[in-house]
Design an enzyme around this catalytic site. Structure first.
Site, mmCIF file in Angstrom:
data_model
loop_
_atom_site.group_PDB
_atom_site.id
_atom_site.type_symbol
_atom_site.label_atom_id
_atom_site.label_comp_id
_atom_site.label_asym_id
_atom_site.label_seq_id
_atom_site.Cartn_x
_atom_site.Cartn_y
_atom_site.Cartn_z
ATOM 1 C CB SER A 263 -31.146 -32.726 17.000
ATOM 2 O OG SER A 263 -30.644 -33.820 17.951
ATOM 3 N NE ARG B 85 -22.560 -31.084 15.819
ATOM 4 C CZ ARG B 85 -23.494 -30.423 15.207
ATOM 5 N NH1 ARG B 85 -23.974 -31.103 14.322
ATOM 6 N NH2 ARG B 85 -23.884 -29.378 15.739
ATOM 7 C CG HIS C 109 -27.384 -36.727 20.423
ATOM 8 N ND1 HIS C 109 -28.368 -36.788 19.807
ATOM 9 C CD2 HIS C 109 -26.644 -35.483 20.773
ATOM 10 C CE1 HIS C 109 -28.523 -35.160 19.849
ATOM 11 N NE2 HIS C 109 -27.603 -34.732 20.213
ATOM 12 C CE LYS D 25 -31.100 -26.459 20.033
ATOM 13 N NZ LYS D 25 -30.438 -27.684 20.260
#
Lengths: 169, 169, 169, 169, 169, 169
Positions: D131, D89, D16, D40
């Site tokens: 994360s 990514r 990040h 989440k």
């Protein structure tokens, strides 16, 4: 900040114009770099591709069109480009763009300057348009005016650019 | 167990060396098979590619380098190879590797022997490196020493291998 | 060399058995690690999943089945596992496996040992089979004997494991 | 031009920070928007996530951190954000980002303002970091200092944030 | 030939209508099967979803809407459906559809009937539209009339269906 | 309704036969269009490819085989084809098929007729088979009878079609 939109633009399509307009709204100045691409079967000469890109982009004040050859990082260094902008239409194109972005960044960094790459996701209207498809359709003398700027349609629209078809049927 | 790491190694990169080191830690013996690949534009001759691979891999005792031609399954049968090892960097390369693995397994099975394929996910350091990118950068006389073993950098680093660029700008 | 085939095996399928047989042919010893997976809706208890995996794998001498919890790297360190083996069926599963492989390698390396991950491409016969699909079909009392080992079909085949369906219709 | 880097930052990682530094070099001002994400399983409270992001980004003068809720387009309109910046990514993340970019553009356009999305390809060093993986590893009290800024490692590094593991083994 | 377009239609979007119109042009009769999907957070009740789908599809004479539960293959057998039609918008959705198609074919074949699956590539106009995105935007009382049939916009457009947001910011 | 299964069929494989059989069960009449594909290295002449396709498909009454050249949309217009049927084996093939489907639909629509594209997901047995792989294996005189119809195996099986290998080793 000066940005570069590299490509072969053979020919420039409405999808390219959309990406370049968006780049021009994000950065101070945009160079559209018309490259030679020996791996592709070209339809138009570099001179014609530059001429058509200029006509198609004349309405955007902070955009210039230039012919480009040699290593991309060289061009960026000489012309003080700090960000490369590319459209991204498909997930399957990402791995190639990721490789290019990382190697360009490493080579530039090795020479002592920063070179960033940003990817603009396609807009829904032009999400699947490609020069390859347009070349193929144009090669049969088909009308392509819904896919390309006016100058390109006029240049290719008369079917006078016969070309060996290259797409899978 | 004898493993084969096939490729064109044109030139061998740090990413290849990483995969071969890992293969050598998993299996008793590893043959690095330097193939001819008529579909690619080669930079180096097979002889040079073998020589550079040998130099780059001299530090791994259970690795040998051989030139290879013909059907892969033939080579495996003659040299008693029972497992093929390939690096995998991108999801988009998987479908091709899956096809190759399955057809090699079927052809070998048809001849009466077992031929397994294992894929090693790339390490983060070399996750996007490719010979194609390295060839392109080297073709402009650019420094490539951060991407390749010392022997390769020395061989290509003087810019004496001019080559027609093949990548999209 | 001791390998680990981790998974939730809820239930073990013919695709799992194929991957484990191939791992057992590549490495000296294989531990099948039956994990808890709080993110999934389980059909069978861990105890049942271990029991069924043992029954399905009894024919492979160098394979053991163990229940597993906690951090994967912890388990590998304690049990002296140096290679993790996973089947790979789809390109779309690769990015997750790549992440797992790299973080496991980094955490193990931080603790001072090497932990490799190898991916086995699916065989064509079981290329699209998944426990999730099997659970779904079994939850309606449907015959699943073509997808799973005999012990699993007997255990689930009587439709006595009603479960809320979880798949998109 | 004011940019927004949205995310749940649970916790903020080195990946990040890399994306935000690059965004801050491209645009005049960057807001890091810390969102709530009910889909989440959160490790940290929004307040803690904002605090850690502030600590990790204190070295970048043109970056601010804010808690964010409600519709993303609403936030952009109120705070006069004209460009959303996201790291990319994996190819497999692109389709989701494309959907988000197009619907955000359409909703903003419906309200009379322009909202652009740009994607920054991951750098090779942090190409597979997430994360989710960091949360998983931290949940077992494992050292995560190689993946996260110093403030995050200090906060989570003592293993005092036990969490039910959520990843597939 | 009777076709089935299964889905949760929560709510039906312009993208769904496009796929169903195309299915209705290919096959004699089309059943739109409104399923329960326990894995998703539903916005509308099954009854409401059926009602809205009926309103949105009233202009296509050979289309009927039915609530559907249980195993998909069961429904197809009872209603004499021989082909399942699904829209396909993204490469990343294909692996799931391939799994579903193959397992449905195998289960049907096990029961003695043929069940085919055909995938219709999205049209460019609705190439990235999803019910999930529409639900999210509608949950904030935002205008969704450009994404959904008139009946849906009227039902959801007054913002009277508050819902916990479920998307990543 | 008349469907077209286009391809280069160089040579026709068991995977092609499977897709064509399924198309013939869905639509009244199926034309198998054998195209020229200048971008590929052909093994067989168009005449031979048509002859072998006819032999391989003689058992399906509503299928005809024709040589095809020029723009696909032209062929469809002249032969009153309203649906194109293609097999889809891999997610990575989808983006290309989506582009083709959309441009064919737009060109046809521009000429005043409807042209639909439907994709049939591969069956598990032939999920990774390709003409390219078969050509490669056949070029070494290898037995290919498990991959192709009898007529093709007889024609190519004697190894009398030597060809420069084109696949990566």
């Amino acid at each position: 900040m000066r940005a570069l939109c590299p490509g072969s633009f053979d020919p420039i399509t409405n999808g390219h114009v959309d990406v370049i307009e968006r780049a021009a709204a994000l950065f101070d100045e945009v160079i559209v770099g018309v490259g030679q691409n020996s791996a592709k079967h070209n339809l138009l000469t570099p001179t014609d591709r530059v001429k058509l890109a200029k006509a198609a982009l004349a309405h955007i004040p902070n955009v210039g069109v230039e012919e480009m050859s040699g290593l991309l990082v060289d061009f960026c260094e000489k012309r003080e480009v700090t960000v490369i902008v590319k459209g991204l239409r498909f997930a399957s194109d990402f791995d190639y763009e990721l490789q290019m972005a990382q190697i360009n960044e490493e080579v530039a960094s090795n020479r002592g300057f920063k070179l960033e790459t940003v990817l603009l996701p396609a807009t829904s209207r032009w999400g699947t348009l490609s020069s390859t498809m347009v070349r193929e359709v144009a090669s049969f003398g088909e009308d392509i005016s819904m896919f390309v700027p006016k100058a390109v349609a006029e240049r290719l629209g008369d079917g006078s650019e016969p070309q060996e078809p290259t797409l899978e049927v």
